[in-house]
Design a protein around this motif. Structure first.
Motif, PDB file in Angstrom:
ATOM      1  N   TYR A 232      -2.870  -0.613   7.370  1.00 22.05           N
ATOM      2  CA  TYR A 232      -3.235   0.071   6.128  1.00 22.05           C
ATOM      3  C   TYR A 232      -1.993   0.490   5.339  1.00 22.05           C
ATOM      4  O   TYR A 232      -2.010   0.497   4.099  1.00 22.05           O
ATOM      5  CB  TYR A 232      -4.121   1.273   6.440  1.00 22.05           C
ATOM      6  CG  TYR A 232      -5.506   0.878   6.889  1.00 22.05           C
ATOM      7  CD1 TYR A 232      -6.414   0.327   5.987  1.00 22.05           C
ATOM      8  CD2 TYR A 232      -5.909   1.023   8.215  1.00 22.05           C
ATOM      9  CE1 TYR A 232      -7.686  -0.058   6.385  1.00 22.05           C
ATOM     10  CE2 TYR A 232      -7.184   0.649   8.629  1.00 22.05           C
ATOM     11  CZ  TYR A 232      -8.067   0.102   7.707  1.00 22.05           C
ATOM     12  OH  TYR A 232      -9.323  -0.286   8.110  1.00 22.05           O
ATOM     13  N   ALA A 233      -0.922   0.827   6.049  1.00 24.74           N
ATOM     14  CA  ALA A 233       0.315   1.176   5.345  1.00 24.74           C
ATOM     15  C   ALA A 233       0.890  -0.038   4.619  1.00 24.74           C
ATOM     16  O   ALA A 233       1.355   0.073   3.475  1.00 24.74           O
ATOM     17  CB  ALA A 233       1.335   1.743   6.335  1.00 24.74           C
TER      18      ALA A 233
ATOM     19  N   GLY B  42       1.795  -3.109  -0.443  1.00 20.13           N
ATOM     20  CA  GLY B  42       1.598  -4.246  -1.336  1.00 20.13           C
ATOM     21  C   GLY B  42       0.979  -3.825  -2.655  1.00 20.13           C
ATOM     22  O   GLY B  42       1.376  -4.303  -3.727  1.00 20.13           O
ATOM     23  N   ILE B  43       0.012  -2.912  -2.593  1.00 23.80           N
ATOM     24  CA  ILE B  43      -0.630  -2.444  -3.827  1.00 23.80           C
ATOM     25  C   ILE B  43       0.369  -1.696  -4.698  1.00 23.80           C
ATOM     26  O   ILE B  43       0.374  -1.840  -5.939  1.00 23.80           O
ATOM     27  CB  ILE B  43      -1.838  -1.548  -3.477  1.00 23.80           C
ATOM     28  CG1 ILE B  43      -2.931  -2.387  -2.779  1.00 23.80           C
ATOM     29  CG2 ILE B  43      -2.399  -0.886  -4.729  1.00 23.80           C
ATOM     30  CD1 ILE B  43      -4.088  -1.567  -2.256  1.00 23.80           C
ATOM     31  N   SER B  44       1.231  -0.885  -4.070  1.00 26.03           N
ATOM     32  CA  SER B  44       2.217  -0.132  -4.851  1.00 26.03           C
ATOM     33  C   SER B  44       3.188  -1.062  -5.583  1.00 26.03           C
ATOM     34  O   SER B  44       3.716  -0.713  -6.646  1.00 26.03           O
ATOM     35  CB  SER B  44       3.003   0.819  -3.938  1.00 26.03           C
ATOM     36  OG  SER B  44       3.837   0.090  -3.036  1.00 26.03           O
TER      37      SER B  44
ATOM     38  N   ILE C  81       6.620   6.454  -0.866  1.00 26.30           N
ATOM     39  CA  ILE C  81       5.692   7.067   0.087  1.00 26.30           C
ATOM     40  C   ILE C  81       5.103   6.018   1.015  1.00 26.30           C
ATOM     41  O   ILE C  81       5.104   6.163   2.242  1.00 26.30           O
ATOM     42  CB  ILE C  81       4.571   7.822  -0.658  1.00 26.30           C
ATOM     43  CG1 ILE C  81       5.136   9.070  -1.340  1.00 26.30           C
ATOM     44  CG2 ILE C  81       3.458   8.226   0.305  1.00 26.30           C
ATOM     45  CD1 ILE C  81       4.129   9.796  -2.205  1.00 26.30           C
ATOM     46  N   THR C  82       4.590   4.933   0.435  1.00 29.41           N
ATOM     47  CA  THR C  82       3.971   3.893   1.264  1.00 29.41           C
ATOM     48  C   THR C  82       5.008   3.186   2.137  1.00 29.41           C
ATOM     49  O   THR C  82       4.715   2.806   3.271  1.00 29.41           O
ATOM     50  CB  THR C  82       3.253   2.876   0.374  1.00 29.41           C
ATOM     51  OG1 THR C  82       4.166   2.359  -0.614  1.00 29.41           O
ATOM     52  CG2 THR C  82       2.075   3.510  -0.340  1.00 29.41           C
ATOM     53  N   SER C  83       6.217   3.024   1.623  1.00 27.36           N
ATOM     54  CA  SER C  83       7.272   2.391   2.420  1.00 27.36           C
ATOM     55  C   SER C  83       7.617   3.230   3.643  1.00 27.36           C
ATOM     56  O   SER C  83       7.793   2.704   4.752  1.00 27.36           O
ATOM     57  CB  SER C  83       8.510   2.166   1.556  1.00 27.36           C
ATOM     58  OG  SER C  83       9.581   1.637   2.319  1.00 27.36           O
TER      59      SER C  83
ATOM     60  N   THR D 233       2.223 -10.548   4.478  1.00 25.74           N
ATOM     61  CA  THR D 233       2.660  -9.934   5.729  1.00 25.74           C
ATOM     62  C   THR D 233       1.489  -9.343   6.509  1.00 25.74           C
ATOM     63  O   THR D 233       1.566  -9.184   7.739  1.00 25.74           O
ATOM     64  CB  THR D 233       3.707  -8.840   5.439  1.00 25.74           C
ATOM     65  OG1 THR D 233       4.767  -9.403   4.652  1.00 25.74           O
ATOM     66  CG2 THR D 233       4.296  -8.272   6.705  1.00 25.74           C
ATOM     67  N   LEU D 234       0.391  -9.027   5.833  1.00 23.78           N
ATOM     68  CA  LEU D 234      -0.781  -8.474   6.520  1.00 23.78           C
ATOM     69  C   LEU D 234      -1.311  -9.422   7.587  1.00 23.78           C
ATOM     70  O   LEU D 234      -1.899  -8.984   8.575  1.00 23.78           O
ATOM     71  CB  LEU D 234      -1.891  -8.169   5.502  1.00 23.78           C
ATOM     72  CG  LEU D 234      -1.631  -7.002   4.546  1.00 23.78           C
ATOM     73  CD1 LEU D 234      -2.686  -6.989   3.449  1.00 23.78           C
ATOM     74  CD2 LEU D 234      -1.624  -5.694   5.309  1.00 23.78           C
ATOM     75  N   ALA D 235      -1.110 -10.709   7.406  1.00 24.51           N
ATOM     76  CA  ALA D 235      -1.595 -11.690   8.385  1.00 24.51           C
ATOM     77  C   ALA D 235      -0.833 -11.622   9.695  1.00 24.51           C
ATOM     78  O   ALA D 235      -1.257 -12.221  10.697  1.00 24.51           O
ATOM     79  CB  ALA D 235      -1.495 -13.098   7.795  1.00 24.51           C
TER      80      ALA D 235
END
Length: 523
Positions: free
Chosen positions: A361-362, A367-369, A401-403, A476-478
């Motif tokens: 989820y992080a 990726g969204i950010s 934050i997400t990083s 990278t999620l894969a």
């Protein structure tokens, strides 16, 4: 029927005014209860505020009571002053140095920045030196001093030697980076040892490192724009000598048990190195070790950075928003605050979640950010009415934050993968793998900027570079299946690995400042 008017009150008519007397007996009780409730609420609010103010100090006191206070001071100096303050100052000042003093293209600077990571790629070498080659019986102290000397000399040369050739300046920057890398390896060995010996403190130690580096970066970024504006890029680099000087002092004051022998013979040292290399190789063969190590490497390598293109675009008066030197520092300072928020979120809410779920989820949020970067480069923020100065704050905060949330559990995981006896060397190996990934990220970004013809004045295809970067982040999620599903407090290494390395330690006296003062943990 009961007479409800039995309670009477005499009122003096000569008084100018009086509070109205309640006609119902329960009204007086209600008023008293409200007053008591108000007082109680105020006390609770004051108590809560006091708790919030004292909680960080109590937390640090807790760590100092279970670990040695000089170790906590060492983390503050290396992560706070070194990686935080000096690292952030180095980032901003070096960017302006290459842009305004050397006048080099962003793609070339991106390749130069990759060379800064070479000392970090060599972290296993520094780890082997600190683990297997003590100096006058000390395994850590001398290497703090050596790293400090290298950094102080390199910073002084580039700041005061006048106009240097680009290659000479690059070598000085590599020297500053080497100073930070050697000091980082030495303190990381202490952190890894603590995380093994007091396993329940492993997330807290990473939180401490994150808070120190974030606070130091905040100060460094805020000061960087001011110093660049007042002193100039080259003279500002002289401030880089502050951290190495403090590291030298740390080498003299940090607590360390001296080994039983005053020196180690050459043959014994070579045998020790051979043993540690074999142990590292055997440990790396286990799936619980090489799989997350592979994920960390790929997650960094695929996250190609276009930082130099962004920096040149930020300061361009025609194509970009033309941010001033001071505001560029403020942007990065806001990012440092966001990093602290990310550490706080992890420390308060996320350190009990399994590794794989948290990393997935992080990474998704990361990726969204990145999409915010694309919106900013295309100037869509102006279309929807958000000014550049405000939107860049949103973009930098979300990314940082997400990083930080994305990377904190991976650092905890790295400490959990280190066997006793070679914890310094093995943690350095894991960080070396990460550094190689970061190196490829920088060089990959430099190649991308050059292929898309992004120069000092032409930013036409910068949006395309950002789009490719964002697509790689989502890809990278894969790879998250490589991360273990275990909780962050569970031991990951098989018993035979940790048991073997513990029994094969060359010197039982190699304990460092990691020995708690109160003696709760025996090493």
């Amino acid at each position: 029927m009961t007479n409800i008017f039995l309670h009477t009150v005499k009122v003096n008519p000569n008084l100018p005014s009086q509070n109205p007397v309640p006609s119902h007996p329960h009204e007086t009780d209600t008023m008293g209860e409200n007053e008591n409730a108000t007082v109680t609420t105020k006390k609770k609010t004051s108590k809560t505020l006091l708790t919030l103010l004292t909680e960080p100090f109590q937390w640090i006191q807790k760590l100092s009571s279970q670990l040695n206070p000089t170790f906590v001071i060492g983390v503050f100096l290396i992560y706070g002053i070194g990686q935080g303050f000096s690292g952030s100052l180095f980032k901003v000042v070096a960017d302006y140095y290459w842009k305004d003093v050397q006048k080099i293209q962003p793609s070339t600077v991106q390749l130069y920045v990759g060379f800064y990571f070479i000392p970090w790629v060599l972290k296993p070498l520094w780890g082997i030196l600190t683990d297997a080659f003590p100096v006058r019986g000390y395994r850590r102290r001398p290497y703090f001093i050596i790293s400090g000397v290298i950094g102080a000399v390199s910073a002084a040369v580039i700041a005061f030697a006048g106009n240097l050739a680009a290659v000479a300046a690059l070598m000085c920057f590599v020297g500053v980076s080497a100073s930070l890398a050697i000091a980082d390896v030495t303190i990381d060995a202490c952190i890894a040892r603590n995380s093994i010996e007091v396993r329940e403190l492993a997330p807290d130690l990473q939180s401490l490192c994150g808070f120190c580096s974030g606070a130091g970066a905040l100060v460094g970024y805020l000061a960087s724009g001011f110093f660049v504006h007042r002193l100039g890029p080259q003279e500002s680099l002289g401030l880089m000598a502050l951290s190495p000087a403090l590291t030298i002092v740390l080498g003299f004051v940090i607590y360390e048990n001296r080994t039983s022998g005053s020196h180690i013979e050459k043959k014994q040292a070579v045998e020790s190195v051979g043993m540690k290399i074999r142990s590292m190789y055997q440990t790396m063969l286990y799936p619980h070790v090489w799989k997350p190590s592979l994920y960390m490497f790929l997650a960094l390598a695929l996250n190609v950075t276009t930082h130099e293109g962004h920096f040149y675009w930020y300061t361009d008066p025609k194509a970009g928003p033309a941010f001033s030197q001071e505001f560029v520092g403020v942007i990065y300072a806001i990012g440092a605050v966001a990093s602290l928020i990310g550490v706080l979120i992890y420390h308060k809410a996320l350190k009990d979640y399994p590794f794989r779920d948290l990393v997935f989820y992080a990474q998704l949020l990361y990726g969204i950010s990145g999409v915010l970067d694309l919106i900013f480069i295309l100037r869509w923020n102006l279309v929807i009415g958000i000014p550049d100065y405000f939107f860049v704050v949103i973009e930098e905060s979300a990314t940082r934050i997400t990083s930080k949330i994305r990377w904190m559990p991976m650092m905890v995981l790295s400490t959990q993968l280190c066997p006793l006896g070679i914890e310094g060397t093995f943690f350095a190996l894991l960080m070396c793998i990460d550094s190689i990934g970061a190196l490829l990220s920088r060089w990959g970004g430099g190649v991308l900027l050059r292929v898309l013809h992004i120069t000092r004045t032409d930013f036409t295809n910068l949006w395309l570079a950002v789009l490719i970067r964002d697509m790689l982040r989502f890809a990278t999620l894969a790879l998250v299946f490589l991360v273990p599903k275990t909780d962050q407090y569970e031991e990951l290494l098989p018993f035979e690995v940790s048991g073997k390395n513990t029994s094969d330690k060359v010197d039982e006296e190699e304990t460092l400042e990691l020995v708690p003062i109160n003696g709760k943990t025996e090493v």
